[in-house]
Enzyme design. Structure first.
Site, mmCIF file in Angstrom:
data_model
loop_
_atom_site.group_PDB
_atom_site.id
_atom_site.type_symbol
_atom_site.label_atom_id
_atom_site.label_comp_id
_atom_site.label_asym_id
_atom_site.label_seq_id
_atom_site.Cartn_x
_atom_site.Cartn_y
_atom_site.Cartn_z
ATOM 1 N N LYS A 42 -3.629 -1.881 -3.169
ATOM 2 C CA LYS A 42 -2.868 -3.094 -3.477
ATOM 3 C C LYS A 42 -3.737 -4.307 -3.812
ATOM 4 O O LYS A 42 -3.204 -5.350 -4.200
ATOM 5 C CB LYS A 42 -1.904 -3.424 -2.334
ATOM 6 C CG LYS A 42 -0.885 -2.328 -2.062
ATOM 7 C CD LYS A 42 0.026 -2.066 -3.246
ATOM 8 C CE LYS A 42 0.954 -0.894 -2.995
ATOM 9 N NZ LYS A 42 1.781 -0.570 -4.159
ATOM 10 N N SER A 263 -0.052 7.480 4.387
ATOM 11 C CA SER A 263 0.506 7.680 3.035
ATOM 12 C C SER A 263 -0.393 8.625 2.232
ATOM 13 O O SER A 263 0.094 9.372 1.372
ATOM 14 C CB SER A 263 0.698 6.352 2.303
ATOM 15 O OG SER A 263 -0.530 5.673 2.133
#
Ligand code: MET
Length: 302
Positions: A42, A263
């Protein structure tokens, strides 16, 4: 390497050919996004959305930036806003990891927690309320900002093509905001329409139609279908249990020397499932979004 700012370290992460033997001689490659300076995929998004806001004139010298996040997008945004001396408020459901919340504060952002049971929708609502009450504020809003998929369309996806230099049979990745998955899928299918795009979610996310419920896998999982999915073709949706994700988190540390978050574990569990179904000598490309080091307080290796 001499650099002048950590922002120069965003992107151009390594792609690892995982040493996992698959009977049909396929390979699984993982983009190691924990090597970005803020520690996750991100950082690319934070940099891209803040620059897009500045370029469009929505962000000026004293704009307050406000964003709902599970943490990694917040860290990426805080890295970017620090460079521009922009006050930053990040709205985070309290369930997300202690470490990510500490890191956002360390970068200078103000943190507002929302109740876990209200989910990311609760944080979105709260961020919008704070923005409405704050003069000269701007909410990048990763969940609908076209700069989100664009960040990955323009950076991560082209890197994959260069890194591998072989056809990509399947691209497999998790979705939270859905921007990474949608941006990379769009680019890869433009390059090679035969590339399959497979989205990964934890049990408790709604893409496969199951009931919404809490899960331990962090940073992926959706409470509403990401609007970015309208622009792409998704070939398959795989739902991975927390148990399967954490099993792979442990296996990656023990067998590959890789510290990855849940994840990434879910992405590998899904890649292994898909590998069995593809023709021999397939190339599977996945993304490992962040490191386990920001989840150690959750005893993920126990
Ligand atoms: N991974 C994104 C973030 O860190 C979106 C999370 S939505 C569960 O903000």
């Amino acid at each position: 390497m001499l650099i002048k700012s950590v922002s120069q370290l965003i992107g151009h992460t390594p792609l690892i050919d995982l040493q996992i033997t698959i009977p049909n001689n396929s390979h699984i490659y993982a983009k190691l996004e924990m090597f970005n300076p803020g520690g996750s995929v991100k950082d690319r998004l934070g940099q891209f959305m803040i620059q897009a806001g500045i370029d469009s004139g929505k962000i000026t010298a004293d704009t307050t930036i406000i964003e709902p996040t599970a943490g990694n997008t917040g860290i990426g945004i805080a890295l970017a806003t620090q460079q521009h001396h922009l006050p930053t408020i990040l709205v985070v459901p309290e369930k997300f990891s202690f470490e990510k919340q500490q890191l956002m504060k360390a970068l200078g952002a103000r943190l507002i927690n929302t109740p876990s049971e209200l989910g990311i929708k609760g944080a979105i609502k709260k961020a919008n309320e704070i923005a409405a009450a704050t003069d000269n504020s701007y909410v990048p809003m990763q969940f609908k900002n076209p700069a989100n998929p664009a960040a990955y369309y323009h950076t991560l996806a082209p890197e994959l093509i260069v890194d591998l230099d072989e056809p990509i049979t399947a691209f497999i990745a998790g979705a939270g905001s859905g921007g990474t998955f949608a941006g990379v899928t769009k680019y890869l299918k433009e390059q090679d329409p035969t590339t399959k795009a497979i989205v990964v979610e934890p049990e408790g996310s709604i893409l496969n139609g199951g009931p919404a419920h809490p899960h331990r896998t962090e940073g992926i999982g959706v409470e509403f279908v990401p609007p970015f999915f309208k622009d792409i073709t998704i070939d398959q949706t795989l739902t991975i249990s927390d148990a399967d994700a954490f099993k792979q988190v442990k296996a990656l540390a023990r067998t590959q020397g890789l510290f990855v978050g849940s994840s990434s574990g879910a992405a590998l569990a899904a890649s292994l499932k898909v590998a069995e179904t593809l023709p021999p000598n397939s190339n599977i490309v996945t993304i490992f979004p962040d490191s386990s080091e920001r989840y150690l307080s959750e005893n993920i290796y126990d």
